[in-house]
Design a protein around this motif. Structure first.
Motif, PDB file in Angstrom:
ATOM      1  N   SER A 150       0.547  -0.967   0.265  1.00 40.99           N
ATOM      2  CA  SER A 150       0.069  -0.098  -0.084  1.00 40.99           C
ATOM      3  C   SER A 150       0.493   1.575  -0.104  1.00 40.99           C
ATOM      4  CB  SER A 150      -0.840  -0.012   1.157  1.00 40.99           C
ATOM      5  OG  SER A 150      -0.017   0.032   2.553  1.00 40.99           O
ATOM      6  N   GLY A 151       0.726   2.215   0.261  1.00 45.32           N
ATOM      7  CA  GLY A 151       1.351   3.363   0.316  1.00 45.32           C
ATOM      8  C   GLY A 151       1.173   4.629  -0.478  1.00 45.32           C
ATOM      9  N   TYR A 152      -0.047   4.419  -1.659  1.00 44.63           N
ATOM     10  CA  TYR A 152      -0.758   5.230  -2.039  1.00 44.63           C
ATOM     11  C   TYR A 152      -2.005   6.163  -1.657  1.00 44.63           C
ATOM     12  CZ  TYR A 152       3.245   4.742  -5.425  1.00 44.63           C
ATOM     13  OH  TYR A 152       4.565   4.501  -5.932  1.00 44.63           O
ATOM     14  N   GLY A 153      -2.415   5.241  -0.052  1.00 50.73           N
ATOM     15  CA  GLY A 153      -3.847   6.165   0.387  1.00 50.73           C
ATOM     16  C   GLY A 153      -3.398   6.614   1.166  1.00 50.73           C
ATOM     17  N   LEU A 154      -2.628   6.531   2.598  1.00 46.60           N
ATOM     18  CA  LEU A 154      -2.588   7.367   2.806  1.00 46.60           C
ATOM     19  C   LEU A 154      -3.350   8.021   4.126  1.00 46.60           C
ATOM     20  CD1 LEU A 154       0.877   9.766   1.502  1.00 46.60           C
ATOM     21  CD2 LEU A 154       0.530   7.088   2.822  1.00 46.60           C
ATOM     22  N   ALA A 184       3.795   4.167   5.760  1.00 47.14           N
ATOM     23  CA  ALA A 184       4.308   5.273   6.616  1.00 47.14           C
ATOM     24  C   ALA A 184       5.581   5.447   5.294  1.00 47.14           C
ATOM     25  CB  ALA A 184       4.707   5.111   7.802  1.00 47.14           C
ATOM     26  N   HIS A 185       4.811   6.232   3.951  1.00 45.54           N
ATOM     27  CA  HIS A 185       5.522   6.065   3.145  1.00 45.54           C
ATOM     28  C   HIS A 185       5.790   7.811   2.678  1.00 45.54           C
ATOM     29  CE1 HIS A 185       5.564   4.693  -1.899  1.00 45.54           C
ATOM     30  NE2 HIS A 185       6.743   4.931  -1.616  1.00 45.54           N
ATOM     31  N   ALA A 186       4.747   8.282   3.005  1.00 43.87           N
ATOM     32  CA  ALA A 186       4.580   9.826   2.900  1.00 43.87           C
ATOM     33  C   ALA A 186       4.337  11.122   3.236  1.00 43.87           C
ATOM     34  CB  ALA A 186       4.255  10.104   0.944  1.00 43.87           C
ATOM     35  N   TYR A 203       1.421  12.236  12.117  1.00 43.64           N
ATOM     36  CA  TYR A 203       0.858  11.024  11.431  1.00 43.64           C
ATOM     37  C   TYR A 203       0.723   9.315  11.251  1.00 43.64           C
ATOM     38  CZ  TYR A 203       0.269   8.774   6.888  1.00 43.64           C
ATOM     39  OH  TYR A 203       0.220   7.519   5.994  1.00 43.64           O
ATOM     40  N   ILE A 204       2.290   9.036  12.545  1.00 47.99           N
ATOM     41  CA  ILE A 204       2.929   8.341  12.480  1.00 47.99           C
ATOM     42  C   ILE A 204       2.064   7.690  13.660  1.00 47.99           C
ATOM     43  CG2 ILE A 204       4.813   6.579  14.037  1.00 47.99           C
ATOM     44  CD1 ILE A 204       5.043   7.686  10.721  1.00 47.99           C
ATOM     45  N   ASP A 205       1.856   8.275  14.632  1.00 50.44           N
ATOM     46  CA  ASP A 205       0.106   8.042  15.688  1.00 50.44           C
ATOM     47  C   ASP A 205      -1.277   7.152  14.477  1.00 50.44           C
ATOM     48  OD1 ASP A 205       1.847   9.105  17.674  1.00 50.44           O
ATOM     49  OD2 ASP A 205       0.365  10.855  17.597  1.00 50.44           O
ATOM     50  N   ALA A 206      -1.439   7.668  14.037  1.00 43.90           N
ATOM     51  CA  ALA A 206      -2.401   7.175  13.105  1.00 43.90           C
ATOM     52  C   ALA A 206      -1.848   6.243  12.574  1.00 43.90           C
ATOM     53  CB  ALA A 206      -2.553   8.609  12.025  1.00 43.90           C
ATOM     54  N   VAL A 207      -1.262   5.863  11.634  1.00 42.89           N
ATOM     55  CA  VAL A 207      -0.728   4.971  10.681  1.00 42.89           C
ATOM     56  C   VAL A 207      -0.301   3.456  12.378  1.00 42.89           C
ATOM     57  CG1 VAL A 207       1.781   3.561   9.812  1.00 42.89           C
ATOM     58  CG2 VAL A 207       0.797   5.974   8.624  1.00 42.89           C
ATOM     59  N   ALA A 225       7.786   0.667   5.484  1.00 47.68           N
ATOM     60  CA  ALA A 225       8.280   2.170   5.925  1.00 47.68           C
ATOM     61  C   ALA A 225       9.242   2.717   5.042  1.00 47.68           C
ATOM     62  CB  ALA A 225       8.414   2.699   7.527  1.00 47.68           C
ATOM     63  N   PHE A 226       9.355   3.645   4.096  1.00 52.59           N
ATOM     64  CA  PHE A 226       9.810   4.374   3.633  1.00 52.59           C
ATOM     65  C   PHE A 226      11.163   5.761   4.743  1.00 52.59           C
ATOM     66  CE2 PHE A 226      10.733   8.043   0.327  1.00 52.59           C
ATOM     67  CZ  PHE A 226      12.124   7.634  -0.273  1.00 52.59           C
ATOM     68  N   CYS A 227      11.926   5.103   5.235  1.00 53.85           N
ATOM     69  CA  CYS A 227      13.062   5.885   6.361  1.00 53.85           C
ATOM     70  C   CYS A 227      13.909   6.520   5.345  1.00 53.85           C
ATOM     71  CB  CYS A 227      14.209   4.520   7.146  1.00 53.85           C
ATOM     72  SG  CYS A 227      14.832   4.992   7.967  1.00 53.85           S
ATOM     73  N   GLU A 228      13.684   8.163   5.103  1.00 51.06           N
ATOM     74  CA  GLU A 228      14.723   8.428   4.283  1.00 51.06           C
ATOM     75  C   GLU A 228      14.263   9.758   4.828  1.00 51.06           C
ATOM     76  OE1 GLU A 228      17.460   9.719   1.840  1.00 51.06           O
ATOM     77  OE2 GLU A 228      17.020   7.084   1.929  1.00 51.06           O
ATOM     78  N   SER A 229      15.283  11.206   3.965  1.00 49.91           N
ATOM     79  CA  SER A 229      15.078  12.430   4.566  1.00 49.91           C
ATOM     80  C   SER A 229      14.132  13.438   4.178  1.00 49.91           C
ATOM     81  CB  SER A 229      16.110  13.401   4.257  1.00 49.91           C
ATOM     82  OG  SER A 229      16.212  13.140   2.700  1.00 49.91           O
ATOM     83  N   ILE A 230      13.806  12.471   2.606  1.00 48.21           N
ATOM     84  CA  ILE A 230      12.230  13.437   1.846  1.00 48.21           C
ATOM     85  C   ILE A 230      10.788  12.005   2.468  1.00 48.21           C
ATOM     86  CG2 ILE A 230      13.083  13.810   0.919  1.00 48.21           C
ATOM     87  CD1 ILE A 230      12.324  11.837  -1.468  1.00 48.21           C
ATOM     88  N   GLY A 231      10.926  11.125   3.340  1.00 49.18           N
ATOM     89  CA  GLY A 231      10.219   9.767   4.044  1.00 49.18           C
ATOM     90  C   GLY A 231      10.039  10.050   5.464  1.00 49.18           C
TER      91      GLY A 231
END
Ligand code: NIG
Ligand code: FE
Length: 417
Positions: A150-154, A184-186, A203-207, A225-231
């Motif tokens: 998943s990851g494009y619903g958010l 936790a993609h964006a 947002y992470i609370d919601a995830v 999850a996307f662990c990154e500066s833009i993630g």
């Protein structure tokens, strides 16, 4: 005196005679068998060996007997994809060719968030209709097990919609789909504002709140999850992983793709199934992966499309004995790649994998990256997932760019839709 008739073992469902087999049975080499025979029943392999070793005449063994040449390999396992999405991002491809970077586009509200808008606007049926042909293309080129994130619903409903579509793809095509929760993609627009860092924690609370419900609906096989500066940061990723662990769900991670945030070690610390991308991972990260049995998932499609130059630490992975899987990462932004065989080709050309490493990466190691041990080799008792290829040698799978090399694909002993 009468004798009770001998109890006949039930016939196998099918038996193919003649092709060579790449069994991948041992830890190295193709496990090649010339003039092979492969028999299966009830979705499991009953025989995989030399034709001369069959225990009886073919017609006495199987209901259907096929003859052919070429090669049979295990069915391919694409262990990292985002094939469920709506729309496309061809415009961003053009922007990058003009000099914009992936991060620039993401920070300007494009990138993942542009696909989020398209996914949210699509009904579940429309999302299925757009996504199914991509899964079919992968299947036609040999994929019999497919991971979908998943990851494009958010938001909860749109993440649910994506995961439901992923399950429906498996049911429609008759291949196994493993789902991964990647909320936790964006950071979605509802949470972006003047205090980005604080809002990301909210947002992470919601995830974390959505996960038990989606898992309870049977929609989640693993968490990413996307662990990154833009993630998301390592601390935020850790919180998601702790929620997964509390539910007994395995984790995997988009780790160290654009910078080294210690993602590989973090995934390993949680006994992660895999750390994926890992171009920027350090030796400590690789050592942690080796210590915890975490598979390295190489994604040469994204490397190729983003014109990256930093190679994953391939020599360290080999030196520490970390299994290397290869996957398409099929997604509309960084890897619009509809063939795992093409990903194997890119793994050879960009990462200098041998064709044998690439085939292991797309079969037995890909399966392991999903926590699956019942597939990926041609061995008695394994799932009858296999591909009959029109090729003269296994390296042909990585040698050709494109083409239709699969003459028959079997998943669980059946030719899928
Ligand atoms: O694996 N890096 C994050 N996720 C995807 C890209 C998703 C996108 O750009 O839509 C990846 O490369
Ligand atoms: Fe990805």
């Amino acid at each position: 005196m009468t004798h009770a008739p001998l109890k006949q073992a039930p016939l196998w469902d099918g038996l193919i005679l003649g092709p060579a087999l790449a069994t991948l049975a041992g830890d190295t080499g193709y496990g090649a068998i010339a003039d092979g025979a492969l028999g299966w029943r009830d979705g499991r392999i009953m025989f995989a060996g030399a034709r001369s070793g069959l225990p009886d005449a073919p017609d006495a063994l199987a209901r259907e007997v096929f003859r052919g040449d070429g090669w049979i390999t295990p069915g391919l396992v694409d262990c990292h994809t985002h094939v469920v999405f709506a729309g496309d991002r061809a415009v961003e491809f053009e922007q990058r060719l003009q000099g914009a970077s992936y991060e620039d586009i993401a920070r300007a509200g494009g990138g993942i968030l542009s696909t989020v808008r398209a996914v949210r606007a699509a009904s579940e049926d429309a999302l299925l209709a757009q996504s199914l042909p991509r899964a079919q293309a992968l299947l036609r080129d040999g994929v019999t097990t497919l991971e979908i994130k998943s990851g494009y619903g958010l938001d909860e409903d749109n993440e649910r919609k994506m995961l439901r579509v992923a399950r429906r793809i498996g049911e429609t095509l008759g291949i196994e789909v493993r789902t991964t929760y990647l909320a936790a993609h964006a950071l979605p627009p509802e949470y972006s504002g003047s205090e980005p860092a604080g809002r990301a924690d909210a947002y992470i609370d919601a995830v974390i709140d959505w996960l038990p419900r989606l898992h309870g609906e049977g929609l989640v096989d693993a968490v990413d999850a996307f662990c990154e500066s833009i993630g998301f940061s390592p601390t935020q990723t850790r919180r998601v992983f702790e929620a997964a662990r509390a539910l007994g769900l395995p984790v995997k991670l988009h780790a160290d793709q654009l910078s080294d945030l210690g993602g590989a070690a973090l995934a390993a610390e949680f006994g992660g199934l895999s750390a994926d991308h890992i171009e920027h991972s350090s030796e400590a990260g690789v050592q942690a992966m080796a210590a915890h049995g975490t598979v390295a998932v190489l994604l040469p499609g994204a490397f190729h499309v983003l014109r990256e130059t930093k190679l994953p630490p391939l020599d360290l992975l080999r030196a520490h004995g970390v299994p290397m899987a290869v996957a398409t990462d099929c997604n509309p932004g960084t890897s619009p790649l509809l063939s795992l065989r093409q990903a194997m080709q890119l793994a050879c050309t960009h990462f200098k994998l041998t064709p044998e490493e690439a085939l292991r990466g797309a079969t037995v190691h890909g399966a392991r990256a999903l926590g699956l041990h019942d597939r990926g080799r041609l061995q008695v008792g394994q799932r009858a997932d296999f591909v009959h290829w029109r090729i003269g040698q296994p390296a042909d799978l990585c040698y050709w760019l494109g083409g239709e090399l699969a003459q028959a694909v079997y998943a669980g002993g059946r030719q899928p839709a």
